[in-house]
Design a protein around this motif. Structure first.
Motif, short mmCIF file in Angstrom:
data_model
loop_
_atom_site.label_atom_id
_atom_site.label_comp_id
_atom_site.label_asym_id
_atom_site.label_seq_id
_atom_site.Cartn_x
_atom_site.Cartn_y
_atom_site.Cartn_z
N HIS A 73 13.78 10.25 -21.20
CA HIS A 73 12.55 10.79 -21.81
C HIS A 73 12.79 12.16 -22.41
N HIS A 75 11.67 15.18 -21.96
CA HIS A 75 11.63 16.47 -21.27
C HIS A 75 12.98 17.18 -21.37
N HIS A 78 16.05 16.55 -19.33
CA HIS A 78 16.70 15.24 -19.49
C HIS A 78 17.43 15.13 -20.84
N HIS A 172 4.34 9.40 -17.46
CA HIS A 172 4.88 10.76 -17.29
C HIS A 172 5.12 11.40 -18.67
N ASP A 191 11.88 10.04 -14.14
CA ASP A 191 10.82 10.80 -13.46
C ASP A 191 9.61 9.92 -13.18
ZN ZN Z 1 10.24 14.59 -16.83
#
Ligand code: ZN
Length: 333
Positions: A73, A75, A78, A172, A191
């Protein structure tokens, strides 16, 4: 340091430190089979993360120039170092929905729309500017976009004889993908489900009811036979998936109840004010003394819950005037 956690196929965990961040670390997983390899997630675009990741890969004989990189994802903890894998013999994979959202964040107006959303919920401008400046969610992202092979639900990525199936689990983030080795019952959870902390659920600009999507996909996780559960942060699985899913659902129900209580006592409160009336783990700090970026995360999480309550028909959003501008506020129905 790379730690062998499964032997057939070989799966390693590289501990990438996220110093100063409440998440503490990223578990980067590496799968090796038949002379091929795949790396799942990277850490922040930050020297300390880069060093830990590259040292770990070197230790187990994996080169970023000849591998597959799977980004679960968008974020920054990551995706942050994904551009370090942009080589002709390396393929970077990412979910289609997630990559599109990321592209719009980097090249379009999405970040501005997210900031505007916070203003509309009564977040004071000075605090917002500070939160934006220091927010690891944006400052440790890659500099730009990079070429990826996009994945959809059910797509497979092969590493030697090992087949990783991509599963679309938004909530998320707008389009998080998790990966499943079906014949070994191994799930790389990203996550979506964490065991020591609760995954952050926030309101994303242009995304409908993240919390509802998240809860739906937590339930969906229970449809899979999982013997080895590999979360992206902190410790490995320490209880049954079913029990952890139950705890997280209960956490959100409790939070929804707290919000209803705050609105009962303060009808017409803004998202910012409601967040201030809830209990958060802020390392012992009261709301008014909390760092602005923590308030930013807390308000985002509150907004996701407010949207969920509106969809459930329990509260209503109304406009009110605050410091000469129009903001959103909420009342019970
Ligand atoms: Zn995350």
């Amino acid at each position: 340091m790379a730690e062998l956690i499964y032997s057939n196929p070989e799966i390693y965990r590289i501990n990438v430190p996220l110093t100063g961040n409440p998440l503490k670390n990223l578990n980067c997983y590496v799968i090796k089979d038949g002379g091929e390899s795949a790396v799942i997630d990277t850490g922040f675009r930050m020297e300390e993360c880069h060093r830990a990741l590259m040292d770990g890969l070197h230790e187990i004989g994996v080169s970023p120039e000849h591998t597959k990189l799977l980004i679960t994802h968008l974020h920054s903890d990551h995706i942050g170092l994904a551009a370090s894998f942009d080589y002709p013999d390396t393929t970077i994979y990412m979910g289609e929905t997630e990559y599109e959202y990321y592209r719009r964040m980097k090249e379009g107006d999405l970040l501005g729309r997210i900031d505007q959303q916070y203003r509309l919920e009564g977040f004071p401008e000075e605090e917002l500017q500070d939160a934006i400046k220091t927010n690891p969610a944006s400052i440790y992202l890659p500099d730009a976009t990079f070429p990826v092979t996009t994945l959809r639900e059910g797509d497979e990525v092969r590493v030697g004889d090992t087949v990783l199936t991509a599963l679309f689990m938004p909530g998320h983030t707008p389009g998080q993908m998790i990966f499943y080795i079906r014949d070994k019952k191994i799930m790389f959870l990203a996550d979506h489900l964490l065991f020591d902390i609760t995954p952050n659920i926030t309101k994303w600009a242009g995304v409908d009811n993240s919390l509802q999507q998240y809860m739906h996909n937590l339930d969906r996780l229970l449809e899979f036979d999982i013997a080895v559960a590999l979360p992206a942060h902190r410790g490995l699985a320490n209880k049954r998936i079913k029990d952890r899913v139950g705890e997280i659902l209960a956490h959100h129900e409790k939070r929804l109840g707290q919000i209803m209580q705050v609105l009962k006592e303060h009808p017409g409160a803004t998202g910012y004010e409601i967040a201030g009336g809830l209990t958060w783990s802020m390392r012992g700090k009261a709301w008014k003394d909390a760092p602005n970026r923590q308030k930013w995360f807390a308000v985002g999480e509150t907004l996701a819950h407010l949207e969920y309550l509106q969809a459930r028909g329990e509260i209503r959003q109304i406009k009110k005037e605050e410091n000469g501008r129009e903001v959103n506020s909420y009342i019970l129905i």
